[in-house]
Write an enzyme that holds these catalytic residues in place. Sequence first.
Site, short mmCIF file in Angstrom:
data_model
loop_
_atom_site.label_atom_id
_atom_site.label_comp_id
_atom_site.label_asym_id
_atom_site.label_seq_id
_atom_site.Cartn_x
_atom_site.Cartn_y
_atom_site.Cartn_z
CB SER A 64 7.99 -5.69 -8.95
OG SER A 64 7.55 -6.13 -7.87
N1 SAH Z 1 2.63 -7.65 -8.86
C1 SAH Z 1 2.40 -6.34 -8.54
C2 SAH Z 1 2.75 -5.96 -7.41
C3 SAH Z 1 2.36 -6.31 -6.16
S1 SAH Z 1 2.69 -5.66 -4.47
C4 SAH Z 1 2.36 -5.26 -9.72
O1 SAH Z 1 2.61 -5.89 -10.63
O2 SAH Z 1 1.74 -4.19 -9.35
C5 SAH Z 1 2.34 -7.19 -3.50
C6 SAH Z 1 0.81 -6.86 -3.33
O3 SAH Z 1 0.44 -8.20 -2.70
C7 SAH Z 1 0.07 -5.77 -2.65
O4 SAH Z 1 -0.80 -5.40 -3.57
C8 SAH Z 1 -0.66 -6.27 -1.38
O5 SAH Z 1 -1.61 -5.63 -0.97
C9 SAH Z 1 -0.68 -7.57 -1.74
N2 SAH Z 1 -0.88 -8.76 -0.63
C10 SAH Z 1 -0.12 -8.76 0.34
N3 SAH Z 1 -0.36 -9.66 1.28
C11 SAH Z 1 -1.39 -10.52 0.59
C12 SAH Z 1 -2.19 -11.71 0.82
N4 SAH Z 1 -1.90 -12.31 2.01
N5 SAH Z 1 -3.02 -12.24 -0.09
C13 SAH Z 1 -3.16 -11.13 -1.34
N6 SAH Z 1 -2.57 -10.01 -1.65
C14 SAH Z 1 -1.62 -9.90 -0.44
#
Ligand code: SAH
Length: 211
Positions: A64
Amino acid sequence: MDEQKYRERRERMVKTQLIPRGIKDPRVLDVFAKVPRHLFVDPVQRHMAYSDHPLPIGLEQTISQPYIVALMTQSLALKGNENVLEIGTGSGYQTAILAELARHVYTIERLPQLSEKAQNILQELQYKNISFKVGDGTGGWPEKAPFEAILVAAASESVPPALIEQLSPGGRMVIPVGDSPVQDLLLLIKNQQGIEEQNLCGCRFVPLIHE
Ligand code: SAH
């Protein structure tokens, strides 16, 4: 680029992107000036690591925008003694920020490759207060509940009930909610009357995948 250059970029990010938009918790501002965001992105993206936008981290996922990470973090009002649950480890950048500000971070990621990469870098940076899990985070982490704070980094049509259950009394959760490309970033606070809800802003997150 050397460390000094990256430090300057972090300080500039804090001054130009965070403070003017209302990030004022000194502990939050300090960690954004400290955590090396460039190490959480692909080497070819490093020159953009401190820019005012999200970046791809592979497998169609994104890290993000710094301001959104800061807003979500500040909304949790961490004092240092909390157990925090994070859904969506992704690059691990937000995980590092939380680990600096709370007692322990439990983080769940559904994509094993991303979790592994994040674990490597967070170990290299010597964080000792993070537990990782690979799988669907919509059910939370019942064995480690309750949590004083929960951060969900992917957008859900509704708030998963298990996460509300696993929030401590007085606990705070920040989660993007909505089924369109633009979602509402919600802050939920569990108090004696029930769940108090604040809409922080519009946002764009990748979808939370329910398995
Ligand atoms: N906070 C992170 C950005 C995450 S993007 C950073 O600083 O880089 C969102 C993430 O959520 C992705 O990696 C995706 O694979 C994960 N995601 C999506 N659905 C999910 C679920 N049900 N359980 C765990 N992770 C999930």
